[in-house]
Design a protein around this motif. Structure first.
Motif, PDB file in Angstrom:
ATOM      1  N   GLY A 130       0.784  -1.226   0.000  1.00  0.00           N
ATOM      2  CA  GLY A 130       0.000   0.000   0.000  1.00  0.00           C
ATOM      3  C   GLY A 130       0.816   1.277   0.000  1.00  0.00           C
ATOM      4  N   TYR A 131       2.142   1.182  -0.056  1.00  0.00           N
ATOM      5  CA  TYR A 131       2.990   2.384  -0.024  1.00  0.00           C
ATOM      6  C   TYR A 131       2.693   3.299  -1.208  1.00  0.00           C
ATOM      7  N   ALA A 132       2.574   2.727  -2.401  1.00  0.00           N
ATOM      8  CA  ALA A 132       2.373   3.533  -3.604  1.00  0.00           C
ATOM      9  C   ALA A 132       1.045   4.280  -3.559  1.00  0.00           C
ATOM     10  N   SER A 133      -0.009   3.611  -3.099  1.00  0.00           N
ATOM     11  CA  SER A 133      -1.316   4.263  -3.019  1.00  0.00           C
ATOM     12  C   SER A 133      -1.315   5.375  -1.970  1.00  0.00           C
ATOM     13  N   ALA A 134      -0.689   5.113  -0.827  1.00  0.00           N
ATOM     14  CA  ALA A 134      -0.659   6.097   0.255  1.00  0.00           C
ATOM     15  C   ALA A 134       0.115   7.348  -0.128  1.00  0.00           C
TER      16      ALA A 134
END
Length: 225
Positions: free
Chosen positions: A55-59
């Motif tokens: 979820g790093y990219a979305s956050a």
């Protein structure tokens, strides 16, 4: 459990990517890590950032989009446990395309999401498509066999829980050379304001002359005083 993480490919240098994403360098890695975040530069020139965070990219999508003003950014998120994957491309501060797939265990058909001009993929199944596209573009895939010799540099990093991401080229310029940026900004304002001021005076003069006719000379003379 399978792979559950995000990775990022960028045309920026590892040093610039580490600084922009507020990563902490932890030293050089002798082998390609499998359970720890790292940043490396492939011999093709692309920088790879394995986040070890799902979820790093979305956050951080807004920050990554802003960072693409300085170089192309590609993100890929994979969750093998539920057969979900997605990829995005950013360039010049804009999202170029996004593609995502998630398996539906009830119908057996994946949910698909597409935005923008997604490159044509030739993966064997929908779940593989985001990984395939990013691999074609940047030359990296999370489950491919890479060795230390495939990288020019390879360093372990610590990823902050709440990264203070530097967004955009202006903030990066201020951080690197605050005085030079201030002086350059002041000169730019002067350079822009001077012709605008001259143009405004000329427009005002012609407008008064047009409206007042013979009274224009008297009005302009009083204005100058």
């Amino acid at each position: 459990m399978g792979y559950r993480s995000d990775y990022i490919l960028a045309t920026l240098s590892p040093k610039d990517l580490v600084a922009a994403l507020d990563l902490t360098p932890l030293g050089e890695a002798d082998t390609v890590p499998t359970h720890q975040a790292w940043v490396g530069q492939l011999k093709t020139g692309w920088t790879v950032f394995e986040t070890c965070q799902e979820g790093y990219a979305s956050a951080n999508a807004d920050a990554l989009r802003a960072l693409s003003e300085e170089g192309d950014i590609f993100t890929c998120s994979v969750n093998e446990a539920v057969l979900a994957s997605q990829a995005s491309a950013y360039c010049n501060g804009q999202e170029l395309w996004h593609i995502g797939f998630e398996a539906d265990t009830n119908s057996g058909q994946p949910h698909a999401i597409k935005r923008g001009a997604v490159p044509v993929g030739a993966a064997s199944e929908p779940f593989e498509t985001p990984m395939y596209i990013t691999e074609v573009v940047g030359g990296y895939r999370y489950d491919a066999l890479f060795e230390r010799g495939d990288f020019e540099t390879l360093d372990l990093v610590r990823v902050p829980q709440n990264p203070h991401v530097k967004k955009g080229i202006l903030s990066r310029m201020i951080e690197r050379s605050p005085m030079a940026t201030m002086i350059g900004g002041a000169l730019l304002i002067i350079a822009v304001a001077t012709p605008l001021g001259i143009g405004f005076v000329a427009l005002l003069t012609s407008t008064i002359d047009f409206i007042l006719g013979d009274w224009a000379d008297i009005c302009l003379s009083n204005c100058q005083r």
